[in-house]
Design a protein around this motif. Sequence first.
Motif, PDB file in Angstrom:
ATOM      1  N   GLU A 264       0.636  -1.314   0.099  1.00 23.45           N
ATOM      2  CA  GLU A 264       0.023   0.058  -0.030  1.00 23.45           C
ATOM      3  C   GLU A 264       0.818   1.338  -0.023  1.00 23.45           C
ATOM      4  O   GLU A 264       0.409   2.425  -0.607  1.00 23.45           O
ATOM      5  CB  GLU A 264      -0.834  -0.148   1.256  1.00 23.45           C
ATOM      6  CG  GLU A 264      -2.148   1.033   1.247  1.00 23.45           C
ATOM      7  CD  GLU A 264      -3.188   0.720   2.262  1.00 23.45           C
ATOM      8  OE1 GLU A 264      -3.590   1.794   2.802  1.00 23.45           O
ATOM      9  OE2 GLU A 264      -2.919  -0.333   3.040  1.00 23.45           O
ATOM     10  N   LEU A 265       1.937   1.347   0.891  1.00 18.29           N
ATOM     11  CA  LEU A 265       2.737   2.452   0.969  1.00 18.29           C
ATOM     12  C   LEU A 265       3.341   2.539  -0.519  1.00 18.29           C
ATOM     13  O   LEU A 265       3.683   3.795  -1.113  1.00 18.29           O
ATOM     14  CB  LEU A 265       3.769   2.246   1.967  1.00 18.29           C
ATOM     15  CG  LEU A 265       3.341   2.148   3.411  1.00 18.29           C
ATOM     16  CD1 LEU A 265       4.542   1.847   4.372  1.00 18.29           C
ATOM     17  CD2 LEU A 265       2.668   3.409   3.615  1.00 18.29           C
ATOM     18  N   ILE A 266       4.239   1.594  -0.950  1.00 12.87           N
ATOM     19  CA  ILE A 266       4.874   1.721  -2.294  1.00 12.87           C
ATOM     20  C   ILE A 266       3.866   2.040  -3.334  1.00 12.87           C
ATOM     21  O   ILE A 266       4.395   2.831  -4.340  1.00 12.87           O
ATOM     22  CB  ILE A 266       5.558   0.483  -2.634  1.00 12.87           C
ATOM     23  CG1 ILE A 266       6.456   0.060  -1.462  1.00 12.87           C
ATOM     24  CG2 ILE A 266       6.307   0.304  -3.953  1.00 12.87           C
ATOM     25  CD1 ILE A 266       7.366   1.250  -1.167  1.00 12.87           C
ATOM     26  N   ALA A 267       2.820   1.958  -3.513  1.00 11.95           N
ATOM     27  CA  ALA A 267       1.893   2.239  -4.488  1.00 11.95           C
ATOM     28  C   ALA A 267       1.436   3.445  -4.349  1.00 11.95           C
ATOM     29  O   ALA A 267       0.949   4.057  -5.455  1.00 11.95           O
ATOM     30  CB  ALA A 267       0.641   1.204  -4.715  1.00 11.95           C
ATOM     31  N   SER A 268       1.740   4.119  -3.257  1.00 15.74           N
ATOM     32  CA  SER A 268       1.073   5.542  -3.148  1.00 15.74           C
ATOM     33  C   SER A 268       1.885   6.576  -3.652  1.00 15.74           C
ATOM     34  O   SER A 268       3.064   6.856  -3.492  1.00 15.74           O
ATOM     35  CB  SER A 268       1.014   5.848  -1.717  1.00 15.74           C
ATOM     36  OG  SER A 268       0.399   7.229  -1.417  1.00 15.74           O
ATOM     37  N   SER A 269       1.091   7.719  -4.441  1.00 13.98           N
ATOM     38  CA  SER A 269       1.907   8.823  -4.784  1.00 13.98           C
ATOM     39  C   SER A 269       2.064   9.867  -3.579  1.00 13.98           C
ATOM     40  O   SER A 269       2.948  10.927  -4.076  1.00 13.98           O
ATOM     41  CB  SER A 269       1.199   9.451  -5.883  1.00 13.98           C
ATOM     42  OG  SER A 269       0.923   8.825  -7.089  1.00 13.98           O
ATOM     43  N   ASP A 270       1.672   9.657  -2.663  1.00 12.42           N
ATOM     44  CA  ASP A 270       2.032  10.568  -1.323  1.00 12.42           C
ATOM     45  C   ASP A 270       3.349   9.846  -0.609  1.00 12.42           C
ATOM     46  O   ASP A 270       3.670  10.718   0.322  1.00 12.42           O
ATOM     47  CB  ASP A 270       0.773  10.419  -0.474  1.00 12.42           C
ATOM     48  CG  ASP A 270      -0.362  10.918  -0.971  1.00 12.42           C
ATOM     49  OD1 ASP A 270      -0.242  12.044  -1.937  1.00 12.42           O
ATOM     50  OD2 ASP A 270      -1.524  10.885  -0.653  1.00 12.42           O
ATOM     51  N   LEU A 271       4.135   9.192  -1.079  1.00  6.26           N
ATOM     52  CA  LEU A 271       5.323   8.390  -0.748  1.00  6.26           C
ATOM     53  C   LEU A 271       6.127   9.655  -0.773  1.00  6.26           C
ATOM     54  O   LEU A 271       6.491   9.917  -1.867  1.00  6.26           O
ATOM     55  CB  LEU A 271       5.576   7.099  -1.087  1.00  6.26           C
ATOM     56  CG  LEU A 271       6.839   6.450  -0.546  1.00  6.26           C
ATOM     57  CD1 LEU A 271       6.743   6.061   0.905  1.00  6.26           C
ATOM     58  CD2 LEU A 271       7.441   5.558  -1.361  1.00  6.26           C
ATOM     59  N   LEU A 272       6.748   9.885   0.283  1.00  6.36           N
ATOM     60  CA  LEU A 272       7.890  11.106   0.337  1.00  6.36           C
ATOM     61  C   LEU A 272       9.234  10.394  -0.145  1.00  6.36           C
ATOM     62  O   LEU A 272       9.811   9.722   0.695  1.00  6.36           O
ATOM     63  CB  LEU A 272       7.926  11.710   1.808  1.00  6.36           C
ATOM     64  CG  LEU A 272       8.972  12.980   1.796  1.00  6.36           C
ATOM     65  CD1 LEU A 272       8.650  14.008   1.024  1.00  6.36           C
ATOM     66  CD2 LEU A 272       9.150  13.245   3.251  1.00  6.36           C
ATOM     67  N   VAL A 273       9.320  10.492  -1.398  1.00  4.05           N
ATOM     68  CA  VAL A 273      10.727   9.980  -1.808  1.00  4.05           C
ATOM     69  C   VAL A 273      11.866  10.997  -2.032  1.00  4.05           C
ATOM     70  O   VAL A 273      11.521  12.347  -2.589  1.00  4.05           O
ATOM     71  CB  VAL A 273      10.433   9.445  -3.380  1.00  4.05           C
ATOM     72  CG1 VAL A 273      11.794   8.946  -3.811  1.00  4.05           C
ATOM     73  CG2 VAL A 273       9.409   8.317  -3.300  1.00  4.05           C
ATOM     74  N   ILE A 274      12.852  10.908  -1.063  1.00  5.05           N
ATOM     75  CA  ILE A 274      14.021  11.860  -1.255  1.00  5.05           C
ATOM     76  C   ILE A 274      14.982  11.215  -2.225  1.00  5.05           C
ATOM     77  O   ILE A 274      15.900  10.252  -1.670  1.00  5.05           O
ATOM     78  CB  ILE A 274      14.536  12.170   0.176  1.00  5.05           C
ATOM     79  CG1 ILE A 274      13.359  13.001   1.052  1.00  5.05           C
ATOM     80  CG2 ILE A 274      15.596  13.151   0.129  1.00  5.05           C
ATOM     81  CD1 ILE A 274      12.506  14.027   0.230  1.00  5.05           C
TER      82      ILE A 274
END
Length: 506
Positions: A238-248
């Motif tokens: 669920e986390l990896i699929a989200s566009s809201d994951l904060l990717v630095i």
Amino acid sequence: MGAVKSIFSFRGNRPAGDGEAAEAQAATAQEEQGGEAGEASGVGPSQVGRKRKASPEGHPDKVPPKKMAQTKSRAIFESLFLRGENSDIRIRAFEEEWCLHRVYLCRSGYFASMFSGAWLETNMDVVEMQMPDKNIDCESFYETLGYLYSNNIAIPPNRVIAFLATASMLQLDELILQCEEIMKVSVNVGTVCSFYYSAENYGLVDIRYICHQWFLDNLMIRQNSELLRGVGLDLMKELIASSDLLVIGVEIDVYTTLKKWMFLHLEPTWSGSQEALLAAADLYFDEYKTNSDGTPFLETDLGRAFGPVFQQLRFAYIICDLPSARIIEQDAVIPATWLTPIYKEQWLMLIQAEQSRELGPTEVYMSEIRGNSMRCGGQLDADEPCSWSWSGFNFAWDLVVSYTNRCIVFRRSALNKSCGLSVSLLWQRRVVFRLRVISFDGTGNAVLRKDTGYQVLCLRRHQELEVINLEGQELSFPMYVACNFLYISEDSDPRQYGQSSRSPRK
């Protein structure tokens, strides 16, 4: 824990039958008729229906009503609960026995049902209890029984799950709410996993949301071995699929995180520093590749369970960068059958970007953005000017992001050396973007959150646009700048993105 120790010193309560206990027992009977009103007015149970006594001087007692109520309540608690005087029921659990009183136990929905109706325990003098929940322990059960007598309990944050489990079994809504309030202010890297899964088990919707948001904000920047071990397959998917994951960083960094996460689930006893974790994971999968004749790990019996999680990666933004594409190939974790169609799609988009004159999307379709946008981000360590660009976006589109004078600015700069290999440098380009600026406190909870929402960006060569202005905001560093980008060709086949080009906007 001092209060806990003082209570436990009286745990072996015994029934008695005179003195203060008689008064207390009379108070409980009175309480069944008027106890609710007494509690609402702040008067203790033993005071309900009584006249106020005079002091030795003949004047009404000058003790404040609240303090008097607390004194009476404490006396009842000590005589009835701690010493078990005039007990009419014994509860056995955890190899211990407590002499208690039905009238107080019935404040719990669980015991109220047990002592009324056609249950086996309704008329029993001794009730043997088996705990259906492994989170309930002797201390939390005993403390919660005491809460039924005093309406007062101290719950340390590191013990809140045990009390939540006990309150849920005994159907104590007010105590569940108290646990929920403690959890809301105690979410951090050490508690978030247990809080999240407890919230799912006990139906705490708000706590689940808070923890889920914490994961989206912190998974990529605050990870450690225990945190990664604590995240299960369904949650990670669920986390990896989200566009809201904060990717630095960029999407290859998400892949690296998943590789470490999978290794820790396969080797749960591994211990070492965070610096050593990636090397250990690489060595593990390299040895497995050698021993399995090069079969992609996710197609083996051991790795197949992790496949649905890795499928949420946005491979289009990994293979467009040569070093990242080589890492994917050398690891042999991802099956080639997953990547071949993506290479084809990227090649067709490359040709289209080079040979067509289209500018990009004119509208924002949320159905197209979800699951397809490029996720990338940067970290600002101080309130000082800086700039950066992300290679690989739309074949190295010449977009530079700058932070200066407390503003985030997008700028097209074909003269920038990092953009010297851009394939298509049209005079004007359009792209869908979303930018977020976030700062956190020491526990990973956001103290600043600014979000542009999804917008269409249109810039000419060398043109710049102020995206977010932070003037007047109280800033704390490090501060994180996270972006979502999506370039959808107007002539592209919409089936490539799994959505209709005429999808309604949300």
